[in-house]
Design a protein around this motif. Structure first.
Motif: not given
Length: 545
Positions: A33-41, A102-108, A116-124
């Motif tokens: 999943a992490g590699d795919l977000l990086k490729a998307a970026h 709560k919704v957090w965002r991990l900057p690219e 760098p990677h595509a945006p990632l939202l993290l739920l808390d």
């Protein structure tokens, strides 16, 4: 004709392996999943990841003085230094009471120093007002209620978080069945607009695609309907409707297939296996095969990349990487391995089907080579906290390291750093799962793009890449019947002792040519960028159609 704009894709996954400083992953599913977000970026593909902010991560495992596995669950509050508040909260009703998410965002560009990677939202759910702050505590929670609650946060909370942020995706991509309740939420919302259940189901299906990873039916998750109803996971649907989607008990993979317009396995062999496994599921799309890939800039050492591109000799660069690995191993374990002796790498999740101890099956054959140090083996692995058999495997490997202290090493607490070091610095990547239980096995790809030669069972991705005598070696001949362990062990010894070891010690020219061929065969064909392109053409386009 102008190219069609790619869809905005929400990629829902329980774990993400972006960097070892972010304890949001357990193993291969998260690394993919992490590699795919990086490729998307890298290619500007409009994708957003949705996951969970795990307060304790997965598990940290060390080895005590007696050689036993010791689990630890530290709080990872420091992760928040990399995050931004997204500015929204959503609510999910769990066990009859509202849970604030709560919704957090991990900057690219975070964490700094990682690609760098595509945006990632993290739920808390670790919000002071919540009685249920524990839900997002530990990745893959131990108990059924905890797991269902986590899946409700990911699926139901994920859809609501995207909508609250104005990110209405065209496609929802479920990476494994953990996100299935997002489909239930989409159906509920459709029914609220006046659609019938059937209409809302079909409308949801047009927006959902699904990737399955687990090639054993028993390993695919299911829950009693009574538990789901008690937890609130029916989410406005009734029992009959839930059975229509996922059966009784409610099977997450079956539900994901019935909720999806398109589905895929993660290698050609796994695609065939998955089609056989789920052939009796009515209303499922055809399961195609899109073989996983790796994010090359993350996993390929830039020195190897430069030497390969320039046509330079790869051996001096490889030896420099090997020296770095050996120094790192000594720092972690106190053991100094030999630079000029063959080094096998075996680092992966500690699961019985991966057969980490296969190489020790005939000690009279392998023992002398370990005693002399002509063959060295570097192990690392991590067992699920509730997997006693997995922990026994780790403890057996630790015992072998103590029996052969100068040639066998076990590095505890397997993570992305361990994987990166070993896939760059070992000479040979050893992989001997019980076929066909390795869905893909992307660690071998990471090794291959660094010129580390694969020595593997013909399982997962390796049958698609392997070229005999050119880019690596095979173990066995694909046999899957009774006595497969002994059959494969015999092949392992014959090839290791009769071909690999002599080639390493006596034929440097052949070895380095195989290293170059390994890189050439894998670097583009098995990249995350290629996977993303195939998803767009074969999965997202299908869902759009």
């Amino acid at each position: 004709m102008a190219e069609a704009r790619p869809p905005r894709v929400a990629y829902l996954c329980m774990e993400y392996g972006l960097d070892e400083r972010l304890p949001l992953y357990a193993g291969g599913l998260g690394i993919l999943a992490g590699d795919l977000l990086k490729a998307a970026h890298d290619v500007g593909f409009p994708m957003v990841g949705v996951g969970i902010l795990w307060r304790q991560g997965y598990v940290e495992q060390q080895i005590d003085a007696g050689g036993r596995v010791v689990d630890a669950y530290p709080r990872h509050d420091a992760i928040k230094e990399y995050l931004e508040e997204a500015g929204v909260e959503v609510t999910v009703a769990i066990r009859g009471r509202p849970v604030r998410v709560k919704v957090w965002r991990l900057p690219e560009d975070q964490p700094a120093g990682s690609p760098p990677h595509a945006p990632l939202l993290l739920l808390d759910t670790n919000v002071p007002a919540n009685a249920d702050r524990w839900i997002t505590g530990q990745l893959y929670g131990w108990f059924a209620e905890e797991r269902v609650a986590q899946e409700m946060v990911l699926g139901i909370g994920g859809v609501r978080a995207l909508q609250a942020l104005g990110l209405e995706p065209e496609i929802y991509h479920f990476n494994e069945g953990h996100a299935v309740l997002a489909g239930i939420e989409l159906i509920r919302q459709g029914m609220e607009t006046g659609m019938t259940f059937e209409q809302a189901w079909q409308a949801a299906r047009r927006r959902i695609v699904f990737t399955t990873h687990t090639p054993v039916k028993e390993g695919n998750e299911e829950h009693p309907l009574a538990l789901l109803e008690y937890m609130g996971a029916f989410n406005g649907l009734n029992r009959r409707q839930m059975i229509r989607i996922g059966g009784d008990p409610f099977h997450m993979t079956v539900a994901a297939l019935r909720l999806s317009r398109a589905a895929n396995g993660v290698s050609e062999l796994h695609g065939r296996t998955a089609r056989q496994m789920w052939a009796d599921v009515t209303g499922a799309p055809p399961i195609q095969a899109i073989t996983n890939g790796v994010h090359v800039p993350t996993w390929q050492d830039p020195r190897i990349a430069r030497a390969y591109a320039a046509g330079d000799d790869l051996w001096p660069v490889h030896q420099a990487l090997k020296r770095e690995l050996l120094a790192w191993v000594k720092c972690r374990t106190g053991v100094q391995l030999a630079e000029d002796h063959l080094l096998l790498g075996f680092t992966r999740r500690a699961a019985p089907y991966k057969r980490a101890t296969l190489i020790f099956q005939e000690p009279e054959r392998i023992g002398p080579y370990l005693e002399s140090g002509r063959i060295q083996i570097l192990f690392s692995g991590k067992a699920h906290p509730l997997d006693d058999r997995g922990k026994e495997i780790v403890e057996t490997l630790v015992g072998m390291a103590r029996r052969f202290p100068k040639s066998v090493v076990f590095v505890p607490d397997y993570d992305m750093e361990v994987a990166r070091m070993v896939t760059r610095g070992a000479d040979v990547w050893l992989n001997n799962p019980r076929r066909p239980l390795e869905a893909c096995g992307t660690s071998g790809m990471k090794a291959a793009i660094n010129g580390v030669l694969n020595f593997s069972v013909l399982d997962g991705w390796w049958p698609e890449a392997f070229r005999e005598g050119e880019n690596g070696w095979q173990i066995g001949d694909g046999y899957e019947g009774p006595g497969a362990d002994a059959h494969d062990a015999g092949s392992l010894y014959e090839t290791l002792l009769g071909d690999i070891l002599p080639a390493y010690e006596q034929d440097r020219s052949r070895w380095t040519q195989m290293m170059r061929q390994s890189i050439a065969d894998v670097m583009e064909r098995f990249s995350a960028e290629r996977v993303l392109d195939r998803y767009d053409q074969e999965m997202y386009g299908a869902a759009r159609g």
